[in-house]
Write an enzyme that holds these catalytic residues in place. Structure first.
Site, mmCIF file in Angstrom:
data_model
loop_
_atom_site.group_PDB
_atom_site.id
_atom_site.type_symbol
_atom_site.label_atom_id
_atom_site.label_comp_id
_atom_site.label_asym_id
_atom_site.label_seq_id
_atom_site.Cartn_x
_atom_site.Cartn_y
_atom_site.Cartn_z
ATOM 1 N N GLY A 30 0.824 -1.213 0.000
ATOM 2 C CA GLY A 30 0.000 0.000 0.000
ATOM 3 C C GLY A 30 0.851 1.253 0.000
ATOM 4 N N LEU A 32 0.539 3.651 -2.035
ATOM 5 C CA LEU A 32 0.949 3.526 -3.432
ATOM 6 C C LEU A 32 1.429 4.848 -4.019
ATOM 7 C CD1 LEU A 32 -1.924 1.196 -4.700
ATOM 8 C CD2 LEU A 32 0.322 0.565 -3.804
ATOM 9 N N HIS A 36 4.668 2.167 -8.008
ATOM 10 C CA HIS A 36 3.747 1.019 -8.058
ATOM 11 C C HIS A 36 2.919 1.052 -9.344
ATOM 12 C CE1 HIS A 36 4.111 1.453 -3.531
ATOM 13 N NE2 HIS A 36 4.440 0.204 -3.712
ATOM 14 N N GLU A 148 12.930 -2.641 -9.186
ATOM 15 C CA GLU A 148 14.378 -2.836 -8.980
ATOM 16 C C GLU A 148 14.929 -1.955 -7.863
ATOM 17 O OE1 GLU A 148 16.356 -2.367 -12.743
ATOM 18 O OE2 GLU A 148 15.934 -4.434 -13.318
ATOM 19 N N GLN A 153 15.746 -7.739 -2.927
ATOM 20 C CA GLN A 153 14.455 -8.437 -2.771
ATOM 21 C C GLN A 153 14.075 -9.141 -4.077
ATOM 22 O OE1 GLN A 153 10.705 -6.932 -0.815
ATOM 23 N NE2 GLN A 153 10.219 -6.252 -2.873
ATOM 24 N N SER A 185 9.400 5.882 -3.188
ATOM 25 C CA SER A 185 9.260 4.942 -2.078
ATOM 26 C C SER A 185 8.099 5.403 -1.205
ATOM 27 C CB SER A 185 10.550 4.944 -1.246
ATOM 28 O OG SER A 185 10.309 4.363 0.019
ATOM 29 N N SER A 186 7.391 4.444 -0.628
ATOM 30 C CA SER A 186 6.279 4.826 0.259
ATOM 31 C C SER A 186 6.809 5.628 1.443
ATOM 32 C CB SER A 186 5.568 3.573 0.759
ATOM 33 O OG SER A 186 5.118 2.829 -0.353
ATOM 34 N N ARG A 187 8.047 5.358 1.833
ATOM 35 C CA ARG A 187 8.613 6.056 2.992
ATOM 36 C C ARG A 187 8.910 7.534 2.697
ATOM 37 N NH1 ARG A 187 10.765 0.843 3.425
ATOM 38 N NH2 ARG A 187 10.240 -0.156 5.403
HETATM 39 O O1 PAF Z 1 8.254 -4.539 -1.830
HETATM 40 C C1 PAF Z 1 7.260 -4.630 -1.074
HETATM 41 O O2 PAF Z 1 6.384 -3.749 -1.023
HETATM 42 C C2 PAF Z 1 7.126 -5.829 -0.168
HETATM 43 O O3 PAF Z 1 8.359 -6.252 0.288
HETATM 44 C C3 PAF Z 1 6.337 -6.982 -0.782
HETATM 45 C C4 PAF Z 1 7.045 -7.550 -2.001
HETATM 46 C C5 PAF Z 1 4.945 -6.511 -1.174
HETATM 47 C C6 PAF Z 1 6.178 -8.125 0.232
HETATM 48 O O4 PAF Z 1 5.488 -7.708 1.373
#
Ligand code: PAF
Length: 279
Positions: A30, A32, A36, A148, A153, A185-187
């Site tokens: 979320g 977003l 995203h 990326e 991750q 970034s959401s942050r």
């Molecule tokens: O990148 C993210 O937002 C999270 O790490 C993910 C892939 C949704 C897993 O919770």
């Protein structure tokens, strides 16, 4: 856009749709932003049905304060997804994903988990692996899209998918940046105005490091980056490293036919920002 809160409802809908349809999946937590939406755009282009999930996964937070303060903007997210032609939003609650057992599985990502973020965020990648595996099993997509910005991750999810033999094609998508270069970034929404003005320095430094990579050794570049950040009052460098894109191991010299990336993590106050660049 259909919105489902339970696996049963989501599966009933997708099972009815599925015949010969390609399902694309964008997992999110979320809050977003355009990053995203760029994943969703690619997902829409390559699939018949796009599923986005919103689930703030507790097991991947190594820091409780970060989890509590993680921005939650569900109404806004729903509107954004609707306007970006998302077909299905899956927004499970914690019981749907973890039942009564909110713990993560311990994975072997063949060493990828011990590098960079893994050194600073204990258990983080087990949490990511656990939730992504669950979500892949529930949504059963053909393709899944990851940014990326979280390059480690992305590599770990690819490794997990391959090792667990999950029938999902994991696709990485380019980092979406603001005009000033700051990676979305959401942050970022938690940054003060002063921090927001300072943060583009992160990408500028990555770009300069990329230029230097042609002529200087990795260690000389690391030293240079550390000195640059010492001059910054609002940004504190956690790490900067140059690594092999495949193994994520840091390097002291270059080899032929190997692709490298520079990775960085920086604190602006208590907000942790990461970024990377292919070099
Ligand atoms: O990148 C993210 O937002 C999270 O790490 C993910 C892939 C949704 C897993 O919770």
């Amino acid at each position: 856009m259909k919105v489902f809160y339970t696996k049963v409802a989501l599966n009933a809908y997708l099972d009815a749709q599925k015949k010969n349809k390609q399902i694309g999946f964008v997992p999110t937590m979320g809050a977003l932003h355009e990053g995203h939406l760029s994943l969703l755009k690619k997902c829409n282009e390559e699939n018949d049905i796009s599923v986005v999930s919103i689930f703030v996964n507790p097991t991947q937070f190594d820091n409780l304060a970060d989890l509590v303060k993680y921005p939650k903007t569900f109404q806004k997210d729903t509107k954004l997804l609707e306007s970006a032609q998302c077909d299905v939003l899956f927004a499970p609650d914690i019981k749907e994903i973890y039942a009564e057992n909110i713990t993560s599985t311990s994975f072997d990502f063949e060493g990828l988990e011990h590098e960079m973020e893994g050194k600073f965020r204990t258990g983080h990648f087990d949490g990511v692996g656990t939730v992504v595996k669950r979500l892949f099993e529930i949504v059963a997509p053909n393709k899944a899209y990851f940014g990326e910005k979280d390059f480690q991750q992305l590599q770990i999810v690819k490794k997990m998918t391959e090792k667990q033999q999950l029938p999902v094609e994991v696709k990485g998508c380019e980092i979406y940046r603001a005009e000033n270069g700051l990676a979305m970034s959401s942050r970022n929404s938690r940054l003060t105005e002063a921090q927001r003005n300072a943060a583009p320095f992160i990408f500028k430094t990555l770009q300069k490091a990329k230029m230097k990579f042609g002529v200087e050794t990795p260690n000389a570049i690391i030293e240079w980056v550390e000195k640059e950040f010492e001059k910054q009052s609002l940004l504190t460098l956690e790490y900067f490293t140059i690594a092999d894109e495949k193994t994520l191991k840091n390097i002291s010299s270059k080899k032929e036919k190997t692709q490298y990336r520079a990775f960085i993590a920086v604190f602006a106050g208590e907000i942790r920002l990461i970024d990377n660049i292919q070099i």
